[in-house]
Design a protein around this motif. Structure first.
Motif, PDB file in Angstrom:
ATOM      1  N   THR A 141      -9.763  14.748 -35.678  1.00 33.02           N
ATOM      2  CA  THR A 141     -10.126  16.115 -36.059  1.00 33.02           C
ATOM      3  C   THR A 141     -11.152  16.695 -35.103  1.00 33.02           C
ATOM      4  N   SER A 142     -12.125  15.861 -34.702  1.00 30.44           N
ATOM      5  CA  SER A 142     -13.145  16.329 -33.763  1.00 30.44           C
ATOM      6  C   SER A 142     -12.552  16.633 -32.394  1.00 30.44           C
ATOM      7  N   MET A 143     -11.395  16.028 -32.102  1.00 32.42           N
ATOM      8  CA  MET A 143     -10.717  16.289 -30.827  1.00 32.42           C
ATOM      9  C   MET A 143      -9.822  17.520 -30.898  1.00 32.42           C
ATOM     10  N   GLY A 144      -9.722  18.121 -32.097  1.00 32.71           N
ATOM     11  CA  GLY A 144      -8.912  19.323 -32.246  1.00 32.71           C
ATOM     12  C   GLY A 144      -7.452  19.056 -32.526  1.00 32.71           C
ATOM     13  N   CYS A 145      -7.114  17.851 -33.010  1.00 30.45           N
ATOM     14  CA  CYS A 145      -5.721  17.515 -33.299  1.00 30.45           C
ATOM     15  C   CYS A 145      -5.248  18.237 -34.565  1.00 30.45           C
ATOM     16  N   THR A 146      -3.985  18.594 -34.563  1.00 31.57           N
ATOM     17  CA  THR A 146      -3.396  19.217 -35.743  1.00 31.57           C
ATOM     18  C   THR A 146      -3.054  18.143 -36.775  1.00 31.57           C
ATOM     19  N   VAL A 147      -2.661  18.605 -37.975  1.00 31.83           N
ATOM     20  CA  VAL A 147      -2.290  17.663 -39.035  1.00 31.83           C
ATOM     21  C   VAL A 147      -1.097  16.817 -38.597  1.00 31.83           C
ATOM     22  N   PHE A 148      -0.111  17.456 -37.964  1.00 25.51           N
ATOM     23  CA  PHE A 148       1.072  16.720 -37.502  1.00 25.51           C
ATOM     24  C   PHE A 148       0.680  15.666 -36.469  1.00 25.51           C
ATOM     25  N   GLU A 149      -0.195  16.007 -35.551  1.00 24.23           N
ATOM     26  CA  GLU A 149      -0.620  15.045 -34.521  1.00 24.23           C
ATOM     27  C   GLU A 149      -1.396  13.886 -35.142  1.00 24.23           C
ATOM     28  N   LYS A 150      -2.202  14.181 -36.162  1.00 24.07           N
ATOM     29  CA  LYS A 150      -2.928  13.095 -36.830  1.00 24.07           C
ATOM     30  C   LYS A 150      -1.968  12.138 -37.529  1.00 24.07           C
ATOM     31  N   ILE A 151      -0.922  12.707 -38.137  1.00 21.43           N
ATOM     32  CA  ILE A 151       0.063  11.852 -38.810  1.00 21.43           C
ATOM     33  C   ILE A 151       0.866  11.052 -37.788  1.00 21.43           C
ATOM     34  N   ARG A 152       1.305  11.748 -36.729  1.00 22.04           N
ATOM     35  CA  ARG A 152       2.207  11.108 -35.748  1.00 22.04           C
ATOM     36  C   ARG A 152       1.494  10.035 -34.934  1.00 22.04           C
ATOM     37  N   PHE A 153       0.274  10.290 -34.484  1.00 19.83           N
ATOM     38  CA  PHE A 153      -0.378   9.365 -33.556  1.00 19.83           C
ATOM     39  C   PHE A 153      -1.511   8.551 -34.187  1.00 19.83           C
ATOM     40  N   GLY A 154      -2.025   9.000 -35.317  1.00 12.77           N
ATOM     41  CA  GLY A 154      -3.146   8.287 -35.911  1.00 12.77           C
ATOM     42  C   GLY A 154      -2.804   7.464 -37.133  1.00 12.77           C
ATOM     43  N   ILE A 155      -1.744   7.877 -37.856  1.00  9.23           N
ATOM     44  CA  ILE A 155      -1.446   7.225 -39.125  1.00  9.23           C
ATOM     45  C   ILE A 155      -0.171   6.386 -39.068  1.00  9.23           C
ATOM     46  N   LEU A 156       0.923   6.985 -38.603  1.00  9.03           N
ATOM     47  CA  LEU A 156       2.203   6.278 -38.611  1.00  9.03           C
ATOM     48  C   LEU A 156       2.177   4.945 -37.863  1.00  9.03           C
ATOM     49  N   PRO A 157       1.542   4.848 -36.688  1.00  9.99           N
ATOM     50  CA  PRO A 157       1.509   3.525 -36.028  1.00  9.99           C
ATOM     51  C   PRO A 157       0.837   2.443 -36.876  1.00  9.99           C
ATOM     52  N   GLN A 158      -0.134   2.817 -37.693  1.00  9.06           N
ATOM     53  CA  GLN A 158      -0.805   1.843 -38.543  1.00  9.06           C
ATOM     54  C   GLN A 158       0.027   1.473 -39.765  1.00  9.06           C
ATOM     55  N   LEU A 159       0.832   2.418 -40.225  1.00 10.52           N
ATOM     56  CA  LEU A 159       1.547   2.221 -41.482  1.00 10.52           C
ATOM     57  C   LEU A 159       2.997   1.776 -41.304  1.00 10.52           C
TER      58      LEU A 159
END
Length: 270
Positions: A178-196
């Motif tokens: 979020t501090s990097m300015g990522c959108t919700v979709f980018e957070k899901i695609r690159f921050g959450i899905l790889p972990q889950l």
């Protein structure tokens, strides 16, 4: 000696739950007696003959039907059941992902997550046979109705387990993105899905194991699979064919459960 005295004092200081236990046992006993008294158990001579015929057919299965490779044999019907369960699980798993993220209160605003959770509760409330009967009226009887039914019934459970996994994530990753300015979709695609991904796959395999049993039952209402031949054989008192179908189902489910347990263990531990 003093130690024993202290232990005895501690033992005697514990609250006495005997009265609570007696009352609870009395209530349970009363409920059991009331339940048994409401049952009507009657076995006549004809029923005993049918029970004997069922047991005889189950222990003497129709081997020609069991090992037949035609489209009327047990092997073909089991493969059709697997296909229904597999495609339905894939469909439900894909549809559950966006609903799970819309239900996660740490991803979207709480009003949206609350509404989506209500939708999932409604989906889980309706039994699979009801979905099957409704979809058969839309698509006609056959495997396609079974796939749609399995897909819809899978959404509720899969999305719920997905939500639990999403809400247990470490939110520090999301805060950084979020501090990097990522959108919700980018957070899901690159921050959450790889972990889950591995956890989602493990849950999907577990649901496939359950859907095998669901697909077998859905055939009873004409949604494809082995359920329809099973009910027809039972209605026609062809107990040797019933035995063949049940043997095939038991062996298939044992194999699938063994393989799925090994895959899920590797995904969780690996």
């Amino acid at each position: 000696m003093s130690t024993l005295t202290a232990v005895e004092k501690q033992l005697h200081s514990e609250p006495d739950h005997r009265r609570y236990t007696i009352v609870l046992m009395a209530i349970l006993s009363g409920l059991m007696i009331w339940s048994v008294s409401d049952l009507s158990v009657a076995l006549d001579e004809r029923g005993m003959i049918i029970a004997r015929n069922i047991l005889t057919g189950l222990v003497n299965p129709d081997l020609a039907f069991l090992f037949s490779l035609t489209n009327q044999g047990v092997f073909y019907l089991l493969m059709e059941t697997i296909a229904i369960a597999f495609l339905g699980t894939i469909l439900g798993a894909f549809l559950a992902v966006p609903l799970a993220f819309l239900s996660a209160s740490n991803i979207v605003p709480k009003p949206i997550s609350g509404l989506t959770r209500m939708l999932l509760i409604v989906i889980r409330t309706i039994p699979s046979l009801v979905y099957g009967l409704m979809l058969i009226r839309v698509t006609g009887p056959g495997p396609f109705a079974g796939v749609l039914t399995i897909g819809i019934t899978s959404i509720g459970m899969l999305a719920k387990l997905y939500v639990d996994a999403i809400e247990d994530l470490d939110i520090k990753v999301l805060e950084s993105m979020t501090s990097m300015g990522c959108t919700v979709f980018e957070k899901i695609r690159f921050g959450i899905l790889p972990q889950l991904f591995s956890l989602f796959l493990s849950v999907m395999i577990y649901r496939f194991d359950m859907n095998m049993r669901e697909a077998s039952i859905l055939g009873l209402v004409g949604a494809g699979g082995i359920g329809a031949p099973l009910i027809f054989a039972m209605q026609g008192y062809r107990w040797s064919q019933v035995g063949s179908i049940l043997i095939g189902l038991v062996v298939l489910i044992l194999i699938i459960e063994t393989v799925s347990n090994k895959l899920r263990t590797k995904l969780v531990n690996g």
